[in-house]
Design a protein around this motif. Sequence first.
Motif, PDB file in Angstrom:
ATOM      1  N   PHE A  11       9.594  12.746  -1.885  1.00 56.27           N
ATOM      2  CA  PHE A  11       8.401  13.039  -2.367  1.00 56.27           C
ATOM      3  C   PHE A  11       8.074  11.514  -2.507  1.00 56.27           C
ATOM      4  N   ASP A  12       6.602  12.351  -1.958  1.00 51.11           N
ATOM      5  CA  ASP A  12       5.629  11.707  -1.528  1.00 51.11           C
ATOM      6  C   ASP A  12       4.671  11.613  -3.645  1.00 51.11           C
ATOM      7  N   GLU A  13       4.776  10.049  -4.501  1.00 44.97           N
ATOM      8  CA  GLU A  13       4.451  10.730  -5.290  1.00 44.97           C
ATOM      9  C   GLU A  13       3.088   9.254  -5.667  1.00 44.97           C
ATOM     10  N   ILE A  14       2.490   9.069  -3.899  1.00 45.63           N
ATOM     11  CA  ILE A  14       1.456   8.309  -4.624  1.00 45.63           C
ATOM     12  C   ILE A  14       0.834   8.547  -5.129  1.00 45.63           C
ATOM     13  N   GLN A  15      -0.355   9.664  -5.135  1.00 50.06           N
ATOM     14  CA  GLN A  15      -0.724  10.549  -5.775  1.00 50.06           C
ATOM     15  C   GLN A  15      -0.894  10.989  -7.517  1.00 50.06           C
ATOM     16  N   CYS A  16       0.005  12.001  -7.190  1.00 48.96           N
ATOM     17  CA  CYS A  16       0.799  12.743  -8.694  1.00 48.96           C
ATOM     18  C   CYS A  16       1.296  11.545  -9.139  1.00 48.96           C
ATOM     19  N   SER A  56       0.820  -1.319   0.086  1.00 47.84           N
ATOM     20  CA  SER A  56       0.239  -0.202  -0.215  1.00 47.84           C
ATOM     21  C   SER A  56       0.494   1.473   0.397  1.00 47.84           C
ATOM     22  N   GLY A  57       0.317   2.579   0.119  1.00 48.92           N
ATOM     23  CA  GLY A  57       0.473   3.880  -0.227  1.00 48.92           C
ATOM     24  C   GLY A  57       1.520   4.050   1.025  1.00 48.92           C
ATOM     25  N   THR A  58       0.374   3.566   2.153  1.00 48.41           N
ATOM     26  CA  THR A  58       0.906   4.221   3.838  1.00 48.41           C
ATOM     27  C   THR A  58       2.005   4.014   4.270  1.00 48.41           C
ATOM     28  N   GLU A  59       2.716   2.259   4.274  1.00 45.00           N
ATOM     29  CA  GLU A  59       3.372   1.299   3.851  1.00 45.00           C
ATOM     30  C   GLU A  59       4.531   1.817   2.980  1.00 45.00           C
ATOM     31  N   ALA A  73       2.228   4.680  -5.498  1.00 47.28           N
ATOM     32  CA  ALA A  73       1.480   3.321  -5.016  1.00 47.28           C
ATOM     33  C   ALA A  73       0.258   3.124  -5.746  1.00 47.28           C
ATOM     34  N   LYS A  74      -1.071   3.300  -5.299  1.00 52.00           N
ATOM     35  CA  LYS A  74      -2.006   3.683  -6.201  1.00 52.00           C
ATOM     36  C   LYS A  74      -1.924   3.578  -7.400  1.00 52.00           C
ATOM     37  N   ALA A  75      -1.519   4.615  -8.734  1.00 55.27           N
ATOM     38  CA  ALA A  75      -1.569   3.596 -10.395  1.00 55.27           C
ATOM     39  C   ALA A  75      -0.402   3.044 -10.528  1.00 55.27           C
ATOM     40  N   ALA A 124      -0.530  17.945   4.075  1.00 52.93           N
ATOM     41  CA  ALA A 124      -0.510  16.319   3.226  1.00 52.93           C
ATOM     42  C   ALA A 124      -0.963  15.919   3.811  1.00 52.93           C
ATOM     43  N   PHE A 125      -0.785  14.677   2.993  1.00 51.12           N
ATOM     44  CA  PHE A 125      -1.890  13.489   2.995  1.00 51.12           C
ATOM     45  C   PHE A 125      -0.683  11.783   2.555  1.00 51.12           C
ATOM     46  N   HIS A 126      -0.527  11.845   4.055  1.00 48.94           N
ATOM     47  CA  HIS A 126       0.969  10.302   3.902  1.00 48.94           C
ATOM     48  C   HIS A 126       0.211   8.957   4.199  1.00 48.94           C
TER      49      HIS A 126
HETATM   50  C1  PLP Z   1      -2.982   7.446  -0.583  1.00 49.17           C
HETATM   51  C2  PLP Z   1      -2.575   8.024  -0.914  1.00 49.17           C
HETATM   52  C3  PLP Z   1      -1.603   7.475   0.234  1.00 49.17           C
HETATM   53  C4  PLP Z   1      -1.680   6.648   1.499  1.00 49.17           C
HETATM   54  O1  PLP Z   1      -2.291   5.417   0.051  1.00 49.17           O
HETATM   55  P1  PLP Z   1      -3.096   3.870   1.043  1.00 49.17           P
HETATM   56  O2  PLP Z   1      -2.630   3.254  -0.032  1.00 49.17           O
HETATM   57  O3  PLP Z   1      -4.306   4.491   1.290  1.00 49.17           O
HETATM   58  O4  PLP Z   1      -1.914   3.827   2.391  1.00 49.17           O
HETATM   59  C5  PLP Z   1      -0.659   8.533   0.798  1.00 49.17           C
HETATM   60  N1  PLP Z   1       0.654   9.195   0.423  1.00 49.17           N
HETATM   61  C6  PLP Z   1      -0.601   9.707  -0.652  1.00 49.17           C
HETATM   62  C7  PLP Z   1      -0.020  11.305  -1.005  1.00 49.17           C
HETATM   63  C8  PLP Z   1      -1.637   9.374  -0.720  1.00 49.17           C
HETATM   64  O5  PLP Z   1      -2.433   9.881  -1.624  1.00 49.17           O
END
Ligand code: PLP
Length: 393
Positions: free
Chosen positions: A222-227, A105-108, A251-253, A138-140
């Motif tokens: 850099f958290d690129e999980i969404q962008c 996951s992104g969190t991990e 993560a995500k995509a 920020a969301f992580h």
């Molecule tokens: C969604 C998101 C996360 C968390 O990812 P999960 O897969 O829901 O654990 C972390 N950082 C960003 C920027 C996100 O958009």
Amino acid sequence: MDNVKQVIHDADKVLMHTYNRYPIVLDHGKDMYLYDINGKEYLDFTSGIGVFALGYNDQDYNMALKEQVDLLLHTSNLFYSEPTVMAAKKLAKASAMDRVFFTNSGTEAVEGAIKLARKYHYKKTGNSGGEIISMDHAFHGRSMGALSVTGTKKYREAFEPLIGGVKFAQFNDLDSVKALINNTCAVIMEPVQGEGGINPSSSEFIKGVRELCDKEGLLLIFDEIQCGMGRTGSMFAYQSYQVKPDIITCAKALGCGVPVGAFAAVESVAAAFEPGDHGTTYGGNPLVTTAVSKVFDIIDSKNILDNVKVMGKYLSEQLNSLAKDYDIIKEHRGMGLMQGLEFSIPVKDIIAKALDRGLILISAGSNVIRFLPPLILEKKHIDKMIQILKESM
Ligand SMILES: *Cc1c(COP(=O)(O)O)cnc(C)c1O
């Protein structure tokens, strides 16, 4: 009771109540569209929250997964598997990082990045407790570590004490970052904040943070999980700013539907981890990494990044003209196919009305509508979305 009522009734009894769900039971998808169990069609402008970059049911992607299902799903990380190595090579190349750790996951991925930064600091200085600077809004993620660096107080409050040594600076305000440097080991930020309201970094800010990290000997995460993964028009958003981090999270995509994340780092940083420092049972198994490789292949073979640039520009023009025509819209922001409209009122009702009309939208905070469509979208989908959005306002 009909089927929909039955499912909702059962869900309310058996699932933990951590989400307010819409009273819709989804069944299947095709390209840009989702269908509920009664066959109603929905145009999806959220990609399942940034996941389905390739849309629903891409046949190449599905075939690759089906073949892998019949070969091997899981190996444990005590052995090698070809899909894992192949996917790591593709991610390392696309991100200009050297070594990859796959997560579920992104969190991990964020957890891993924090641990790597702390270990690097520990090896370098001989001291634990390296502080981390994160950003307001920020969301992580939601685990204790990822939550510790998430900049929304209401998400954190009930779960404190979280991990120590985290401080929050103002996004796009370099002086506020400078002011927090102490026994710091890393700065973590999203190049484009997603959940926090679609806030792109200014070029001066992101470059300034990089220079500051270089000067002070801090790692930049850099958290690129969404962008990331093509969302903003380059494979990773930092590439359009021409700034390189030391660690990225993804993560995500990355898996376009299977649960997979990753963190990756440049060699000098990755070298801080030794056997035993970090682990995962499922992480990077052959099934999910087959998906990762296929996602990179399809982004390439279908010229997805070009489509993001062209459609991103068109979406931006359309949203800009909406913002001019409607007084309740305060601002339009975004990059590529990651855009947002900030309203002067909560957007909940507009989103609910759009949903009735067969359009799935998502908010980012209470007053922002976030647009995260699958990256395969065409002009006609944008036109249809704008039409429904107008009716819903
Ligand atoms: C969604 C998101 C996360 C968390 O990812 P999960 O897969 O829901 O654990 C972390 N950082 C960003 C920027 C996100 O958009």
